[in-house]
Write a protein that holds these residues in place. Structure first.
Motif, PDB file in Angstrom:
ATOM      1  N   LEU A  64      -9.128  -0.452  -2.215  1.00 50.92           N
ATOM      2  CA  LEU A  64      -7.997  -0.292  -3.133  1.00 50.92           C
ATOM      3  C   LEU A  64      -7.216   0.981  -2.844  1.00 50.92           C
ATOM      4  O   LEU A  64      -5.982   0.996  -2.906  1.00 50.92           O
ATOM      5  N   LEU A  65      -7.926   2.060  -2.511  1.00 49.19           N
ATOM      6  CA  LEU A  65      -7.233   3.316  -2.208  1.00 49.19           C
ATOM      7  C   LEU A  65      -6.445   3.221  -0.913  1.00 49.19           C
ATOM      8  O   LEU A  65      -5.378   3.831  -0.770  1.00 49.19           O
ATOM      9  N   ASN A  66      -6.958   2.471   0.051  1.00 50.20           N
ATOM     10  CA  ASN A  66      -6.234   2.332   1.315  1.00 50.20           C
ATOM     11  C   ASN A  66      -4.946   1.546   1.157  1.00 50.20           C
ATOM     12  O   ASN A  66      -4.031   1.672   1.988  1.00 50.20           O
ATOM     13  N   GLN A  67      -4.839   0.753   0.104  1.00 49.45           N
ATOM     14  CA  GLN A  67      -3.618  -0.008  -0.131  1.00 49.45           C
ATOM     15  C   GLN A  67      -2.514   0.829  -0.755  1.00 49.45           C
ATOM     16  O   GLN A  67      -1.358   0.423  -0.754  1.00 49.45           O
ATOM     17  N   GLN A  68      -2.876   1.990  -1.318  1.00 46.95           N
ATOM     18  CA  GLN A  68      -1.875   2.836  -1.952  1.00 46.95           C
ATOM     19  C   GLN A  68      -1.167   3.681  -0.896  1.00 46.95           C
ATOM     20  O   GLN A  68      -1.754   4.099   0.105  1.00 46.95           O
ATOM     21  N   SER A  69       0.104   3.971  -1.154  1.00 46.61           N
ATOM     22  CA  SER A  69       0.893   4.802  -0.237  1.00 46.61           C
ATOM     23  C   SER A  69       0.786   6.248  -0.682  1.00 46.61           C
ATOM     24  O   SER A  69       1.319   6.631  -1.731  1.00 46.61           O
ATOM     25  N   LEU A  70       0.069   7.031   0.077  1.00 38.19           N
ATOM     26  CA  LEU A  70      -0.108   8.448  -0.234  1.00 38.19           C
ATOM     27  C   LEU A  70       1.000   9.240   0.457  1.00 38.19           C
ATOM     28  O   LEU A  70       0.902   9.609   1.624  1.00 38.19           O
TER      29      LEU A  70
END
Length: 311
Positions: free
Chosen positions: A127-133
């Motif tokens: 899920l965190l890898n899908q977010q754009s940081l």
């Protein structure tokens, strides 16, 4: 998540065996209920005896039937696989005093929770890898521009505002004298004289209190070059204790959005030491303990306590 472990057990038979155990427990409970009721609620003595013996035989036959069914199901369940997930630790299950040393059951429980933790950590990672940081993306590359650090507003207040807050605090307590010094530019250092009891040096950055040193009223607060000595501890143990408590108070009174309230709260707490040598402990009622007066002041009620009585 790791693949399910083959334990060599017939799960359907295992489920029926659990139901058989419940049926056996119910049958045994009926036996004890029959014994508890006895021969009551019968018209004649002979009728009571016959009816009691008949019901008791029926309940015992039900227990025997359920026990035989459970033994049959236990043979269908199968034996667990010899390849334990915990390798040699599986030999702990052979300990004859497992009730006293339940290491194997605890290891199985830890292994189960470890699998759950690994599974949920994998979900969280996906899920965190899908977010754009955006912050991480901007920092990649040699040409990325760093954002300037924004200083907190509590540290860049104008000196006039700081002086006004200190003067208002000084007018609140007639028995407290506050002298303000600015030895290094805009940073303020306060010399607080509380009656004829103590002197406190309060080092501030704008309205943020950095540190406090408390000394006796007759002790020298200046160094040889005529500047305020903000480092030397008091030569008296009682004021060393008060200095430690003042440091704790600085950590307690924290409200970055309203720094003036923090200063007033701390000065109100410090002013409670006006009767340092006249107040008795609220817990034990004594004035001295190990040769020291009550040096602790409650942050909310400002009541006096000895350092050991407050715990």
């Amino acid at each position: 998540m790791s693949e399910p472990i083959s334990v060599g057990v017939n799960l359907d038979a295992f489920s029926h065996a659990i139901s058989g155990i419940q049926a056996l427990r119910s049958s045994v409970s009926r036996v004890f209920e029959s014994l508890k009721d006895g021969m009551k609620n019968r018209e004649t003595l002979e009728g009571r005896e016959k009816r009691f013996i008949s019901e008791f035989q029926d309940t015992l036959q039900a227990v025997n039937r359920d026990l035989n069914e459970l033994e049959r199901l236990s043979g269908l369940v199968g034996r667990p696989s010899e390849s334990h997930p915990l390798h040699n630790s599986g030999l702990l299950s052979l300990d004859p005093v497992q009730d006293k040393t339940p290491l194997y059951s605890q290891l199985l429980q830890a292994y189960k929770w470890s699998n759950k933790l690994q599974y949920h950590a994998g979900l969280a990672s996906s899920l965190l890898n899908q977010q754009s940081l955006k912050r991480s993306a901007n920092q990649m590359g040699a040409s990325a521009k760093r954002r300037p650090k924004v200083q907190p507003s509590t540290l860049v207040l104008p000196p006039q505002y700081v002086d006004d807050v200190i003067s208002r605090v000084g007018r609140m307590f007639p028995d407290m004298t506050i002298e303000l010094f600015r030895p290094n530019g805009t940073s303020a250092v306060l010399l607080v004289t509380l009656g004829k009891v103590l002197k406190a040096i309060v080092v501030m950055r704008s309205l943020f209190i950095d540190r406090t040193v408390v000394r006796g009223f007759n002790e020298n607060v200046y160094s040889e070059d005529g500047k305020l000595d903000i480092w030397t501890k008091s030569q008296y143990l009682v004021f060393q204790k008060v200095t430690d408590h003042a440091t704790t108070a600085l950590l307690h009174y924290q409200l970055p959005q309203m720094p003036d309230v923090v200063v007033r709260s701390f000065m109100t707490w410090l002013r409670s030491y006006i009767k340092l040598f006249q107040s008795s402990c609220q817990r034990c009622g004594r004035f001295l303990q190990d040769g020291l007066p009550p040096t602790w002041r409650d942050f909310r009620t400002l009541e006096a306590f000895h350092d050991t009585c407050r715990l």
